[in-house]
Motif scaffolding. Structure first.
Motif, PDB file in Angstrom:
ATOM      1  N   THR A 134      -7.135   7.246 -13.340  1.00  0.00           N
ATOM      2  CA  THR A 134      -6.596   8.541 -12.901  1.00  0.00           C
ATOM      3  C   THR A 134      -6.457   8.563 -11.387  1.00  0.00           C
ATOM      4  OG1 THR A 134      -7.505   9.752 -14.790  1.00  0.00           O
ATOM      5  CG2 THR A 134      -7.025  11.027 -12.804  1.00  0.00           C
ATOM      6  N   GLY A 159      -4.522  12.651 -16.668  1.00  0.00           N
ATOM      7  CA  GLY A 159      -5.880  12.139 -16.742  1.00  0.00           C
ATOM      8  C   GLY A 159      -6.885  13.117 -16.160  1.00  0.00           C
ATOM      9  N   ASN A 191     -16.434  19.321 -10.163  1.00  0.00           N
ATOM     10  CA  ASN A 191     -16.402  17.887 -10.455  1.00  0.00           C
ATOM     11  C   ASN A 191     -15.991  17.050  -9.245  1.00  0.00           C
ATOM     12  OD1 ASN A 191     -13.879  19.142 -10.750  1.00  0.00           O
ATOM     13  ND2 ASN A 191     -13.100  17.514 -12.054  1.00  0.00           N
ATOM     14  N   LEU A 237     -11.661   9.715  -6.548  1.00  0.00           N
ATOM     15  CA  LEU A 237     -11.919   9.406  -7.962  1.00  0.00           C
ATOM     16  C   LEU A 237     -12.048   7.902  -8.192  1.00  0.00           C
ATOM     17  CD1 LEU A 237      -9.489  11.922  -9.735  1.00  0.00           C
ATOM     18  CD2 LEU A 237     -11.962  12.135  -9.449  1.00  0.00           C
ATOM     19  N   THR A 279     -12.178   2.115 -15.548  1.00  0.00           N
ATOM     20  CA  THR A 279     -12.522   3.341 -16.261  1.00  0.00           C
ATOM     21  C   THR A 279     -11.370   4.338 -16.215  1.00  0.00           C
ATOM     22  OG1 THR A 279     -13.444   4.420 -14.301  1.00  0.00           O
ATOM     23  CG2 THR A 279     -14.934   3.024 -15.604  1.00  0.00           C
ATOM     24  N   GLN A 280     -11.442   5.346 -17.074  1.00  0.00           N
ATOM     25  CA  GLN A 280     -10.419   6.384 -17.097  1.00  0.00           C
ATOM     26  C   GLN A 280     -10.360   7.114 -15.760  1.00  0.00           C
ATOM     27  OE1 GLN A 280      -8.179   7.186 -19.570  1.00  0.00           O
ATOM     28  NE2 GLN A 280      -7.313   8.606 -18.082  1.00  0.00           N
ATOM     29  N   ARG A 281     -11.527   7.347 -15.175  1.00  0.00           N
ATOM     30  CA  ARG A 281     -11.594   8.037 -13.884  1.00  0.00           C
ATOM     31  C   ARG A 281     -10.921   7.216 -12.786  1.00  0.00           C
ATOM     32  NH1 ARG A 281     -15.010  12.218 -12.058  1.00  0.00           N
ATOM     33  NH2 ARG A 281     -15.426  12.228  -9.805  1.00  0.00           N
ATOM     34  N   SER A 340     -11.486  24.146 -17.575  1.00  0.00           N
ATOM     35  CA  SER A 340     -10.423  23.576 -18.412  1.00  0.00           C
ATOM     36  C   SER A 340      -9.216  24.497 -18.566  1.00  0.00           C
ATOM     37  CB  SER A 340     -10.975  23.206 -19.790  1.00  0.00           C
ATOM     38  OG  SER A 340     -11.487  24.347 -20.453  1.00  0.00           O
ATOM     39  N   SER A 369      -7.424  15.858 -18.692  1.00  0.00           N
ATOM     40  CA  SER A 369      -8.237  15.377 -19.808  1.00  0.00           C
ATOM     41  C   SER A 369      -9.712  15.311 -19.429  1.00  0.00           C
ATOM     42  CB  SER A 369      -7.761  13.991 -20.257  1.00  0.00           C
ATOM     43  OG  SER A 369      -6.440  14.051 -20.753  1.00  0.00           O
ATOM     44  N   ALA A 370      -9.986  14.878 -18.195  1.00  0.00           N
ATOM     45  CA  ALA A 370     -11.370  14.774 -17.738  1.00  0.00           C
ATOM     46  C   ALA A 370     -12.043  16.140 -17.641  1.00  0.00           C
ATOM     47  CB  ALA A 370     -11.414  14.078 -16.383  1.00  0.00           C
TER      48      ALA A 370
END
Length: 208
Positions: free
Chosen positions: A7, A75, A157, A204, A2-4, A86, A78-79
């Protein structure tokens, strides 16, 4: 993957590779060339020139590590792009991007020290400029991760402890740099940021 997870992996591998090749390079603590805190620029340049091939390789792979680390921060940004944190993560990433560019430029100058710069008789000045740029960039990096931490504190997060550590580190490192220009202070700050990044990366990578 996954992207997570990717990262997280980049936040682990990037700083580890960068720090490892910095430590085992000709001028590094583990380089085995007898350099210490009392070594002059001329001493360091002499070691770099005498080990020009290994110096070039270590600087190259160290820079690749920095780029992988930057990918991890990208990454992370982006998350967080659509969350309440943000704005801070985006600003933090900008600082980190500039810092990584500065560190890459510092490595490029050091590579030049082993070639044309050494022959031109201005190697000491070149190395001094490289060292100053590297210290400045690490300070900017600490500010960037601090801003990232603020974003994570707002967005929640990750754990609040993990998010709060870079904020504290940023404040402490900047304060220490402003009051003490000893390179070891900046180096210690870089090491602490590296450890935090690895901790974040593991968190992560293991999360679902």
């Amino acid at each position: 993957m996954t992207q997570r997870s990717l990262t997280g992996l980049l936040l682990i591998v990037g700083p580890v590779v960068g720090l490892l090749f910095w430590l085992i390079g000709p001028a590094g603590i583990l380089g085995g060339n007898g350099l210490d805190g009392n070594s002059t620029n001329a001493d360091i340049v002499g070691v770099l020139v005498a080990n020009s091939d290994w110096s070039g390789y270590s600087l190259l792979f160290g820079t690749i590590g920095l780029l992988l680390w930057l990918g991890g921060f990208s990454g992370l940004k982006s998350a967080m792009s659509e969350g309440e944190g943000s704005a801070y993560s985006g600003l933090g990433y900008l600082f980190i991007l500039v810092a990584m560019a500065g560190l890459a430029a510092s490595s490029g100058i050091q590579a030049g020290v082993t070639l044309e710069a050494a022959q031109a008789g201005v190697a000491g000045a070149f190395y001094g400029a490289s060292d100053a740029l590297g210290q400045y960039s690490i300070t900017i990096l600490s500010i960037g991760v601090g801003l990232m931490g603020i974003g994570m504190l707002i967005q929640k997060n990750v754990s609040q402890i993990l998010a709060g550590i870079p904020v504290v580190l940023s404040i402490v490192i900047v304060a220490m740099v402003l009051t003490d220009q000893d390179p070891s202070v900046v180096g210690a700050g870089y090491g602490l940021v590296t450890l935090w990044s690895i901790w974040l990366g593991v968190t992560l990578a293991r999360s679902k």
